[in-house]
Write a protein that holds these residues in place. Structure first.
Motif, short mmCIF file in Angstrom:
data_model
loop_
_atom_site.label_atom_id
_atom_site.label_comp_id
_atom_site.label_asym_id
_atom_site.label_seq_id
_atom_site.Cartn_x
_atom_site.Cartn_y
_atom_site.Cartn_z
N GLU A 225 -8.66 -4.47 0.52
CA GLU A 225 -9.28 -3.18 0.20
C GLU A 225 -9.39 -2.30 1.45
OE1 GLU A 225 -12.71 -3.46 -2.78
OE2 GLU A 225 -12.45 -5.54 -2.06
N ARG A 226 -9.71 -2.91 2.58
CA ARG A 226 -9.81 -2.16 3.83
C ARG A 226 -8.45 -1.60 4.23
NH1 ARG A 226 -12.51 -6.01 7.94
NH2 ARG A 226 -12.30 -7.65 6.40
N LYS A 227 -7.41 -2.38 4.02
CA LYS A 227 -6.06 -1.89 4.32
C LYS A 227 -5.70 -0.67 3.47
CE LYS A 227 -3.79 -6.05 6.07
NZ LYS A 227 -2.69 -7.01 5.85
N ILE A 228 -6.14 -0.67 2.24
CA ILE A 228 -5.89 0.47 1.35
C ILE A 228 -6.59 1.71 1.88
CG2 ILE A 228 -6.35 1.42 -0.94
CD1 ILE A 228 -5.88 -1.47 -2.02
N ILE A 229 -7.85 1.55 2.28
CA ILE A 229 -8.60 2.69 2.84
C ILE A 229 -7.90 3.22 4.09
CG2 ILE A 229 -10.75 3.37 3.98
CD1 ILE A 229 -12.21 1.43 2.08
N LEU A 230 -7.49 2.33 4.98
CA LEU A 230 -6.82 2.75 6.21
C LEU A 230 -5.48 3.41 5.92
CD1 LEU A 230 -7.63 -0.28 8.54
CD2 LEU A 230 -8.69 1.99 8.55
#
Length: 68
Positions: A22-27
């Motif tokens: 999920e963090r990778k998607i935000i970044l």
């Protein structure tokens, strides 16, 4: 990255490794937005530079008597 995105990212960080996807998607989303802004600014600079050079060239032509 908006403040809301930062808060969401930090909440995900607190969840540990399970939230990495999920963090990778935000970044990635943030990177895409930033790249779009960079592209827009670069285009604007290019146009402004072209117009400035065009004016300088026309001034040169006129002052050198090559205008006609």
């Amino acid at each position: 990255m908006s403040i809301a995105d930062m808060k969401e990212y930090m909440n995900l960080c607190r969840q540990g490794e399970k939230s990495i996807p999920e963090r990778k998607i935000i970044l990635a989303r943030t990177r895409e937005r930033l790249q779009s802004q960079i592209d827009t600014i670069a285009s604007y600079i290019l146009v402004k530079t072209f117009h400035k050079e065009e004016k300088s060239f026309m001034k040169f032509i006129i002052t050198c008597g090559g205008g006609g």
